[in-house]
Design a protein around this motif. Structure first.
Motif, PDB file in Angstrom:
ATOM      1  N   ASP A 207       0.946  -1.283   0.038  1.00  0.00           N
ATOM      2  CA  ASP A 207      -0.001   0.116   0.057  1.00  0.00           C
ATOM      3  C   ASP A 207       0.846   1.374   0.093  1.00  0.00           C
ATOM      4  O   ASP A 207       0.237   2.391   0.288  1.00  0.00           O
ATOM      5  CB  ASP A 207      -0.977   0.119   1.393  1.00  0.00           C
ATOM      6  N   SER A 208       2.128   1.176  -0.255  1.00  0.00           N
ATOM      7  CA  SER A 208       3.078   2.317  -0.332  1.00  0.00           C
ATOM      8  C   SER A 208       2.508   2.936  -1.559  1.00  0.00           C
ATOM      9  O   SER A 208       2.371   2.538  -2.731  1.00  0.00           O
ATOM     10  CB  SER A 208       4.373   1.935  -0.320  1.00  0.00           C
ATOM     11  N   PRO A 209       2.910   4.474  -1.580  1.00  0.00           N
ATOM     12  CA  PRO A 209       2.463   5.239  -3.024  1.00  0.00           C
ATOM     13  C   PRO A 209       2.867   4.713  -4.075  1.00  0.00           C
ATOM     14  O   PRO A 209       2.208   4.880  -4.923  1.00  0.00           O
ATOM     15  CB  PRO A 209       2.820   6.631  -2.531  1.00  0.00           C
ATOM     16  N   ASN A 210       4.235   4.143  -4.005  1.00  0.00           N
ATOM     17  CA  ASN A 210       4.844   4.061  -5.407  1.00  0.00           C
ATOM     18  C   ASN A 210       5.007   2.445  -5.687  1.00  0.00           C
ATOM     19  O   ASN A 210       5.674   1.914  -6.342  1.00  0.00           O
ATOM     20  CB  ASN A 210       6.084   4.594  -5.538  1.00  0.00           C
ATOM     21  N   TRP A 211       4.304   1.734  -4.784  1.00  0.00           N
ATOM     22  CA  TRP A 211       4.507   0.060  -5.028  1.00  0.00           C
ATOM     23  C   TRP A 211       4.419  -0.321  -6.387  1.00  0.00           C
ATOM     24  O   TRP A 211       4.875  -1.161  -6.949  1.00  0.00           O
ATOM     25  CB  TRP A 211       3.679  -0.629  -3.832  1.00  0.00           C
ATOM     26  N   ARG A 212       3.121   0.219  -6.648  1.00  0.00           N
ATOM     27  CA  ARG A 212       2.372  -0.592  -8.200  1.00  0.00           C
ATOM     28  C   ARG A 212       3.514  -0.183  -9.141  1.00  0.00           C
ATOM     29  O   ARG A 212       3.950  -1.047 -10.141  1.00  0.00           O
ATOM     30  CB  ARG A 212       1.078   0.051  -8.410  1.00  0.00           C
ATOM     31  N   LEU A 213       4.064   1.080  -9.338  1.00  0.00           N
ATOM     32  CA  LEU A 213       4.820   1.574 -10.151  1.00  0.00           C
ATOM     33  C   LEU A 213       6.329   0.914 -10.109  1.00  0.00           C
ATOM     34  O   LEU A 213       6.810   0.318 -11.290  1.00  0.00           O
ATOM     35  CB  LEU A 213       5.108   2.983 -10.089  1.00  0.00           C
ATOM     36  N   ALA A 214       6.861   0.572  -9.048  1.00  0.00           N
ATOM     37  CA  ALA A 214       7.918  -0.099  -8.618  1.00  0.00           C
ATOM     38  C   ALA A 214       7.903  -1.653  -9.076  1.00  0.00           C
ATOM     39  O   ALA A 214       8.724  -2.236  -9.337  1.00  0.00           O
ATOM     40  CB  ALA A 214       8.696  -0.045  -7.392  1.00  0.00           C
ATOM     41  N   ASN A 215       6.685  -1.964  -9.296  1.00  0.00           N
ATOM     42  CA  ASN A 215       6.448  -3.537  -9.559  1.00  0.00           C
ATOM     43  C   ASN A 215       5.623  -3.797 -10.725  1.00  0.00           C
ATOM     44  O   ASN A 215       4.522  -4.776 -10.780  1.00  0.00           O
ATOM     45  CB  ASN A 215       5.908  -4.305  -8.299  1.00  0.00           C
ATOM     46  N   ALA A 216       5.253  -2.658 -11.666  1.00  0.00           N
ATOM     47  CA  ALA A 216       4.462  -2.847 -12.568  1.00  0.00           C
ATOM     48  C   ALA A 216       4.421  -4.188 -13.644  1.00  0.00           C
ATOM     49  O   ALA A 216       3.571  -4.523 -13.968  1.00  0.00           O
ATOM     50  CB  ALA A 216       4.346  -1.339 -13.341  1.00  0.00           C
ATOM     51  N   GLY A 277      -8.168   7.974 -10.066  1.00  0.00           N
ATOM     52  CA  GLY A 277      -7.100   7.394 -10.903  1.00  0.00           C
ATOM     53  C   GLY A 277      -6.030   6.748  -9.989  1.00  0.00           C
ATOM     54  O   GLY A 277      -5.303   6.185 -10.541  1.00  0.00           O
ATOM     55  N   GLY A 278      -6.200   6.719  -8.471  1.00  0.00           N
ATOM     56  CA  GLY A 278      -5.304   6.049  -7.967  1.00  0.00           C
ATOM     57  C   GLY A 278      -3.769   5.929  -8.085  1.00  0.00           C
ATOM     58  O   GLY A 278      -3.344   7.619  -8.331  1.00  0.00           O
ATOM     59  N   ASP A 279      -2.880   5.174  -8.240  1.00  0.00           N
ATOM     60  CA  ASP A 279      -1.437   5.364  -8.303  1.00  0.00           C
ATOM     61  C   ASP A 279      -1.133   5.353  -9.795  1.00  0.00           C
ATOM     62  O   ASP A 279      -0.023   5.225 -10.201  1.00  0.00           O
ATOM     63  CB  ASP A 279      -0.888   4.339  -7.499  1.00  0.00           C
ATOM     64  N   TYR A 280      -2.131   5.331 -10.607  1.00  0.00           N
ATOM     65  CA  TYR A 280      -1.819   5.586 -12.188  1.00  0.00           C
ATOM     66  C   TYR A 280      -1.626   6.763 -12.442  1.00  0.00           C
ATOM     67  O   TYR A 280      -0.982   7.007 -13.378  1.00  0.00           O
ATOM     68  CB  TYR A 280      -2.940   4.806 -12.834  1.00  0.00           C
ATOM     69  N   TYR A 281      -2.275   7.833 -11.890  1.00  0.00           N
ATOM     70  CA  TYR A 281      -2.524   9.046 -12.391  1.00  0.00           C
ATOM     71  C   TYR A 281      -1.479   9.936 -11.582  1.00  0.00           C
ATOM     72  O   TYR A 281      -1.255   9.895 -10.467  1.00  0.00           O
ATOM     73  CB  TYR A 281      -3.653   9.626 -12.134  1.00  0.00           C
ATOM     74  N   LEU A 282      -0.860  11.042 -12.492  1.00  0.00           N
ATOM     75  CA  LEU A 282       0.012  12.135 -12.030  1.00  0.00           C
ATOM     76  C   LEU A 282      -1.047  13.123 -11.665  1.00  0.00           C
ATOM     77  O   LEU A 282      -1.858  13.584 -12.547  1.00  0.00           O
ATOM     78  CB  LEU A 282       1.011  12.731 -12.562  1.00  0.00           C
ATOM     79  N   THR A 283      -1.142  13.953 -10.584  1.00  0.00           N
ATOM     80  CA  THR A 283      -2.085  15.183 -10.559  1.00  0.00           C
ATOM     81  C   THR A 283      -1.617  16.230 -11.363  1.00  0.00           C
ATOM     82  O   THR A 283      -0.277  16.247 -11.851  1.00  0.00           O
ATOM     83  CB  THR A 283      -1.778  15.458  -8.889  1.00  0.00           C
ATOM     84  N   ARG A 284      -2.249  17.233 -11.461  1.00  0.00           N
ATOM     85  CA  ARG A 284      -2.068  18.262 -12.165  1.00  0.00           C
ATOM     86  C   ARG A 284      -1.141  19.070 -11.709  1.00  0.00           C
ATOM     87  O   ARG A 284      -0.350  19.776 -12.045  1.00  0.00           O
ATOM     88  CB  ARG A 284      -3.391  19.271 -12.475  1.00  0.00           C
ATOM     89  N   LEU A 348       2.700   2.448 -16.825  1.00  0.00           N
ATOM     90  CA  LEU A 348       3.500   3.042 -16.023  1.00  0.00           C
ATOM     91  C   LEU A 348       2.824   4.170 -15.063  1.00  0.00           C
ATOM     92  O   LEU A 348       2.490   4.023 -13.971  1.00  0.00           O
ATOM     93  CB  LEU A 348       4.762   3.211 -16.163  1.00  0.00           C
ATOM     94  N   LEU A 349       2.592   5.119 -15.853  1.00  0.00           N
ATOM     95  CA  LEU A 349       1.934   6.250 -15.409  1.00  0.00           C
ATOM     96  C   LEU A 349       1.322   6.737 -16.335  1.00  0.00           C
ATOM     97  O   LEU A 349       1.479   6.575 -17.610  1.00  0.00           O
ATOM     98  CB  LEU A 349       3.201   7.151 -14.948  1.00  0.00           C
ATOM     99  N   ILE A 350       0.177   7.580 -16.099  1.00  0.00           N
ATOM    100  CA  ILE A 350      -0.759   8.435 -17.082  1.00  0.00           C
ATOM    101  C   ILE A 350      -1.146   9.811 -16.337  1.00  0.00           C
ATOM    102  O   ILE A 350      -1.052  10.117 -15.180  1.00  0.00           O
ATOM    103  CB  ILE A 350      -2.039   7.548 -17.462  1.00  0.00           C
ATOM    104  N   THR A 351      -1.245  10.888 -17.281  1.00  0.00           N
ATOM    105  CA  THR A 351      -1.724  11.988 -16.940  1.00  0.00           C
ATOM    106  C   THR A 351      -2.720  12.545 -18.002  1.00  0.00           C
ATOM    107  O   THR A 351      -2.466  12.382 -19.187  1.00  0.00           O
ATOM    108  CB  THR A 351      -0.259  12.996 -16.656  1.00  0.00           C
TER     109      THR A 351
END
Length: 882
Positions: A207-216, A277-284, A348-351
Motif C-alpha cells: 500500500d505504499s504510494p509507489n509500490w505499483r509503479l516499482a512492480n508494474a 485515478g489511484g496510483d496510475y495518475y499524476l496530479t495536475r 507505468l503512469l498516465i496524466t
C-alpha cells in the motif's frame, strides 16, 4: 466564502485572532461584529460538511464489510445466486424494488444488529441502493458486476446502453431516471471494490504510494539474484493521445483579443472533490511543476545546458514547438491523455493533457517520477524522441537524467518519417544494448483504448479518471499479463530467425570485400559526417550563389533591353496623331526610366557583394567561378525539387495509413481517396520537376515505380549530394545498406536473447514466489479474518489463472534449438518473506492454490498436439519450483 478584494472574512478574522488588533484595512470592508458572525457561519458549515463526510465514509466502510460477507456466502455457485428472494406480501419500509438482469421484483430485506445503516443491509443481501437514506430501489450486485466486466472488455458500452438493454429484456420503456439510478448504484459498487482492493493491498504490504509503479511489470522490474546486468535496465515508450477528450461545461465567451485562440468561460460543472485515478495518475499540480512558465529554460534559444547530441529534426517536426501544439479547441477541458508503457505494454503512469496539446511538461513530469522510483538506465521511445532528449538536457531535470543514464529514442514506426541523420542518432536499430525492440507499444494500446472515448466524453473529471484508471488496471492484469509469455516467445523466435541469417551476411561481406564487421561501424561514422555537412550551406557558397544570380539578372535583363530599344516611328500618314498621342510616349519613357533604375539597383547590389567577397574582377559567363557557382545554383534547385517530392511522399504515406485505419468514417475515407488521386498527380508533376533538375546535374532520374517504393523516407537523404559524389561509396549502395541493417539486426538479436533469458527467468520466479506468497498470506489472514482471506485469494486468482498457460508456452520454447535460457526459478524479491513465513508454519501450501480450491476458476486451456507431453513437462516445472 467570497473574497472582498484580496482578503476574505475568514482570512481577516484569523489575522485578527493572531494579532489581537484590527488594522486599518478592515475599516472599509466589514465591522468586527460582522466578521465574527460570518466566521462562525463558515465554521458551522465546515464542521457540518466534515461530519457528513465522516458519516458517509463510515457508511462506505460498513458497505464494504457487508459486500465481503455477501461474497463469502456465495460458495461454489458464485454470482449466479446471491440474490434476495421475491416477496409478495404487504409493502412496508423494508420492502425494496430489486432490479436484476432479467426481471424486477419486490423483496423484503431484514436488517441485522451489526448493520448500522440500511445501505449495509442491502449490500449484505446482494443489492446496491440507488439513493441515500432509506432506499426503496436497488440494483443486484451481479447485474453491476456483469456491466463492470462487459464495460472493461468493451469500453464503448455505456451505462445508458446497458440500462436500455435491461429495459428491452424486461419489456419496459426506457426512462432517463433509470440511468441515473443505475449510475448511483454503480458508483457505490466501484467504490466498495476499490476499498476491498485497498484492504488487500494493505494486508499484503503493498500500500505504499509507489509500490505499483516499482512492480508494474514482472519481466522488467522483478529482480532475481544473479541475473545478468543489461546496459539498459528498462525499455519503454510514451506518447499522447487526443481521443480521450472531455467536453468542458463552460459558459460561452468571446475569443481573446479577437484571436483564434478560444478563451474558456466560467465553469458550470459541479465540483467533485473526490480523488480518482489511484496510483496510475499524476496530479495536475505535479505536472504543472514542469510547465514552461515554471521553468524558463525548458525551451527557447537560450538553453540552460547545451545538449551533447545534435537534434537534426528540431526544425523539421513542428510538434516540437509548444506554441504550435498548445492551441486546442476551447470546448474541451481535458484534450487527451499522455501515458508511459513498458516494452511489455504494462501501464507505468498516465496524466491528463489539460487545455493544451502534447506539451513537454507531460513527459517531463512522468520522467521525474520514473527516475525517482525505477532508477537508472531507462530508455523511452517517443515519436519526437530526438527533440525531447534535447529538452530534457536543458531542463532542470537534465542533471538527474544524465546521472541516471536516461536515453530518449525514436520508435521504429515514427522513425520512418525522420531524416536519415536523425535515425543514425536516435533510432533504436543503431543503439547497442536495445535489441530488436521497436519502442512502439503506445499505438496498439491507443487502438484498444479509443473505444473508451465515447463513454467518457461527457463525464465529469472524477468519473472520467475513474473509468480510465479502471481500464488501465484491467489492461495490466487481464490483457498485458495474459499476453506476456506470448510476447517473450514471439520475440525469442524472431531473434533466432535473425541469427540464422548470419551465413547470408558473411557471404554478402565476402562478395563486397568487407574485411570485418568493424567496417559497418566505420560506414555509420562516414554517413553521419556526410549528412551533417549537408545540414546547412556554407555562408561563402550562399554569397557566391546570390552574386551569380544578380549577375545573371544584370546581364540577361530582357525587360531592360526591350524598354531601351522600343521607339515610336511617325510617318507622313500618322504624324498628325503625334500631338494627340502623348500618353503612349509617357508610358514608354516611364518604362525606360524604371528599367534604368532597376539596372542601377542591380549594379549597386553587385558592387556591394563584390566588396563583401573581395572580388576584384567581375565574373563573366564561361569563367571558372561562373561555371562553378552555376553548378551550385542548379544543385540548390535540385534539392528544392527533392524536398517537394519528399513532402508529397510523406503526405501520401500518412493518408494511406489513415485510409486503412479502423473507425474511419465512410465520408472521410472517400475524401482521403479523392485526395490521394489528386496527390498522385501532384507526385507525378514533382517527379517531372525533379528529373528536369537532375538532368542538368547529370544525376540519375527517378521513375514513377521507384517513387512509389520509397516507403523508407531516409532513402531520399542519400540523393542530397551537394559537394561530393557518394554514389560510389559502399554505404550508399542498396546492397551495402541492406548489409549494414542486417548486421545491426544480428547484433540486436544477440542482445535481445540475453534480455529475454533474463525476463523469462524473472517471470518464472515471479509466478513461483507470488503464488507461494499469496497462499501463505491467505492461510495467515484466514485465522483472524476469513472474509479478507477470501478477497486475498481472489486477488491471487487474477494473475494466477495464467500461470499454467505461461508455463506451457515457455515449455514449448525451451524445447526449441537455440534456446539458452532456463525455466528454473531463482530467488526474487519475495524469497526472504516466503522463507520467514514458512519457518513459522508446519505445512507449506501448494504452489498453485487452484489445485486445492474447488471454488477457483478453471485454468485456461491451450490446445496442442503434444498435450500429454506438455502436461508432463508442466509437472517437472512445478517440481523444480518447489
Amino acid at each position: 466564502m467570497q473574497a472582498i478584494g484580496r482578503i476574505s472574512p475568514v482570512t481577516t478574522i484569523e489575522r485578527i485572532r493572531e494579532k489581537g488588533t484590527c488594522c486599518d484595512l478592515l475599516k472599509p470592508l466589514y465591522s468586527l461584529q460582522t466578521l465574527s458572525r460570518k466566521y462562525k457561519e463558515y465554521r458551522t458549515r465546515r464542521d457540518r460538511t466534515e461530519r457528513r463526510n465522516q458519516r458517509f465514509a463510515t457508511q462506505l466502510e460498513g458497505m464494504t464489510d457487508a459486500y465481503m460477507a455477501w461474497y463469502a456466502a456465495l460458495g461454489q455457485e458464485g454470482i449466479s445466486k446471491g440474490n434476495p428472494v421475491e416477496f409478495e406480501g404487504e409493502i412496508n419500509s423494508q420492502t425494496v424494488i430489486v432490479v436484476d438482469i432479467f426481471r424486477s421484483y419486490y423483496s423484503l430485506i431484514q436488517s441485522i444488529e451489526q448493520d448500522s445503516y440500511w445501505s449495509c443491509s442491502l449490500v449484505r443481501n446482494g443489492i446496491f441502493p440507488c439513493s441515500p437514506g432509506l432506499a426503496t430501489v436497488g440494483i443486484t450486485t451481479r447485474t453491476l458486476e456483469i456491466y463492470r466486466v462487459q464495460s472493461l472488455r468493451c469500453p464503448r458500452l455505456s451505462i445508458k446502453a446497458f440500462v436500455k438493454s435491461l429495459c428491452d429484456i424486461q419489456g419496459v420503456p426506457f426512462k432517463p431516471y433509470l440511468q441515473v439510478q443505475f449510475s448511483i448504484a454503480f458508483d457505490l459498487y466501484v467504490d466498495v471494490l476499490s476499498r476491498v482492493h485497498n484492504r488487500v493491498q494493505s494486508t499484503l504490504g503493498r500500500d505504499s504510494p509507489n509500490w505499483r509503479l516499482a512492480n508494474a511489470c514482472p519481466c522488467c522490474l522483478y529482480r532475481v539474484e544473479g541475473e545478468p546486468t543489461m546496459k539498459y535496465q528498462m525499455l519503454g515508450t510514451w506518447d499522447g493521445n487526443n481521443s480521450l477528450k472531455r467536453l468542458a461545461r463552460n459558459e460561452p465567451v468571446d475569443n481573446i483579443d479577437g484571436t483564434d485562440v478560444p478563451a474558456p468561460g466560467k465553469s458550470k460543472e459541479f465540483i467533485d472533490t473526490r480523488a480518482a485515478g489511484g496510483d496510475y495518475y499524476l496530479t495536475r499540480e505535479e505536472v504543472d511543476v514542469w510547465s514552461k512558465e515554471s521553468i524558463k529554460a525548458i525551451s527557447g534559444e537560450q538553453a540552460a545546458v547545451d545538449s551533447a547530441e545534435e537534434n537534426p529534426c528540431e526544425e523539421r517536426w513542428k510538434n516540437l514547438s509548444e506554441e504550435v501544439t498548445a492551441k486546442m479547441w476551447g470546448v474541451y477541458e481535458e484534450t487527451g491523455v499522455f501515458l508511459a508503457l513498458c516494452r511489455h505494454s504494462f501501464v507505468l503512469l498516465i496524466t491528463d493533457m489539460v487545455r493544451s496539446g502534447e506539451l513537454s511538461k507531460y513527459p517531463l513530469a512522468i520522467l521525474d517520477r520514473l527516475l525517482d522510483v525505477i532508477g537508472k538506465d531507462i530508455v523511452m521511445g517517443y515519436d519526437v524522441g530526438c527533440g525531447f532528449g534535447k529538452t530534457v538536457d536543458r531542463s532542470p531535470l537534465g542533471e538527474k537524467a544524465r546521472k541516471l543514464g536516461f536515453t530518449s529514442l525514436v520508435g521504429a514506426f515514427h522513425g520512418h518519417a525522420h531524416g536519415r541523420l536523425c535515425q543514425l542518432c536516435y533510432l533504436a536499430t543503431y543503439k547497442p544494448g536495445i535489441g530488436i525492440e521497436h519502442l512502439e507499444q503506445c499505438e496498439p494500446f491507443f487502438s484498444e483504448s479509443n473505444d473508451l472515448a465515447s463513454s467518457t466524453r461527457h463525464m465529469n473529471t472524477f468519473h472520467r479518471r475513474q473509468a480510465i484508471a479502471r481500464y488501465c488496471y484491467h489492461h495490466d492484469n487481464f490483457e498485458a499479463y495474459s499476453r506476456l509469455s506470448k510476447f517473450l516467445v514471439d520475440n525469442y523466435k524472431q531473434a533466432l530467425e535473425i541469427q540464422q541469417t548470419r551465413h547470408a551476411l558473411a557471404k554478402t561481406m565476402s562478395d563486397m570485400d568487407i574485411p570485418s564487421t568493424e567496417t559497418f561501424l566505420q560506414w555509420l561514422k562516414e554517413e553521419r559526417l556526410y549528412l551533417s555537412s549537408l545540414k546547412k550551406e556554407p555562408l561563402e557558397e550562399t554569397l557566391q550563389m546570390e552574386y551569380y544570380k544578380k549577375l545573371v539578372k544584370l546581364d540577361n535583363s530582357e525587360y531592360l533591353s526591350a524598354a531601351t530599344r522600343e521607339w515610336i516611328q511617325y510617318t507622313p500618314d500618322n504624324v498628325s496623331q503625334a500631338f494627340g498621342n502623348t500618353d503612349q510616349t509617357r508610358r514608354l519613357e516611364t518604362q525606360r526610366r524604371h528599367a534604368f533604375e532597376n539596372r542601377d539597383d542591380l549594379k549597386n547590389e553587385v558592387q556591394t557583394l563584390e566588396r563583401q567577397m573581395n572580388i576584384t574582377t567581375q565574373w563573366t559567363p564561361g569563367s571558372v567561378e561562373w561555371e562553378r557557382t552555376k553548378q551550385l545554383v542548379n544543385t540548390a534547385k535540385f534539392q528544392r525539387a527533392l524536398d517537394k517530392l519528399e513532402g508529397l511522399i510523406v503526405a501520401r504515406l500518412f493518408e494511406l495509413t489513415k485510409l486503412n485505419m479502423s473507425h474511419t468514417g465512410y465520408k472521410l475515407r472517400k475524401h482521403i481517396a479523392q485526395a490521394l488521386k489528386s496527390r498522385s498527380q501532384a507526385i507525378r508533376t514533382a517527379v517531372a520537376a525533379y528529373n528536369e533538375a537532375a538532368s542538368e546535374l547529370g544525376r540519375p532520374e527517378l521513375t514513377w515505380e521507384e517513387v512509389l517504393d520509397y516507403t523508407f523516407l531516409s532513402d531520399f537523404e542519400l540523393l542530397r549530394d551537394a559537394r561530393r559524389d557518394i554514389r560510389s561509396e559502399p554505404w550508399a549502395q542498396p546492397a551495402g545498406r541492406l548489409a549494414l541493417d542486417q548486421y545491426h539486426k544480428l547484433v540486436g538479436s544477440e542482445t535481445e536473447i540475453l534480455r529475454l533469458n533474463k525476463e523469462i527467468r524473472s517471470l518464472v520466479t515471479y509466478m513461483h514466489e507470488e503464488s507461494a506468497y499469496i497462499s501463505l498470506m491467505v492461510e495467515e489472514v484466514r485465522r483472524t479474518d476469513p472474509l479478507l482471506a477470501l478477497q486475498v485469494q481472489k486477488y491471487g486468482w487474477e494473475r494466477g489463472r495464467c500461470r499454467d498457460m505461461h508455463l506451457l508456452r515457455l515449455g514449448r520454447l525451451a524445447k526449441m534449438d537455440g534456446f539458452t535460457g532456463t525455466l528454473t526459478p531463482g530467488r526474487g524479491a519475495l524469497y526472504s518473506k516466503i522463507q520467514g513465513m514458512m519457518a513459522t508454519d508446519d505445512q507449506s501450501p501448494s504452489l498453485n492454490d487452484r489445485d486445492d480450491d474447488k471454488d477457483a476458476p478453471p485454468p485456461e486451456e491451450d490446445p496442442d498436439e503434444e498435450e500429454e507431453e506438455l502436461a508432463e513437462l508442466l509437472t517437472v516445472l512445478r517440481v523444480c519450483g518447489d
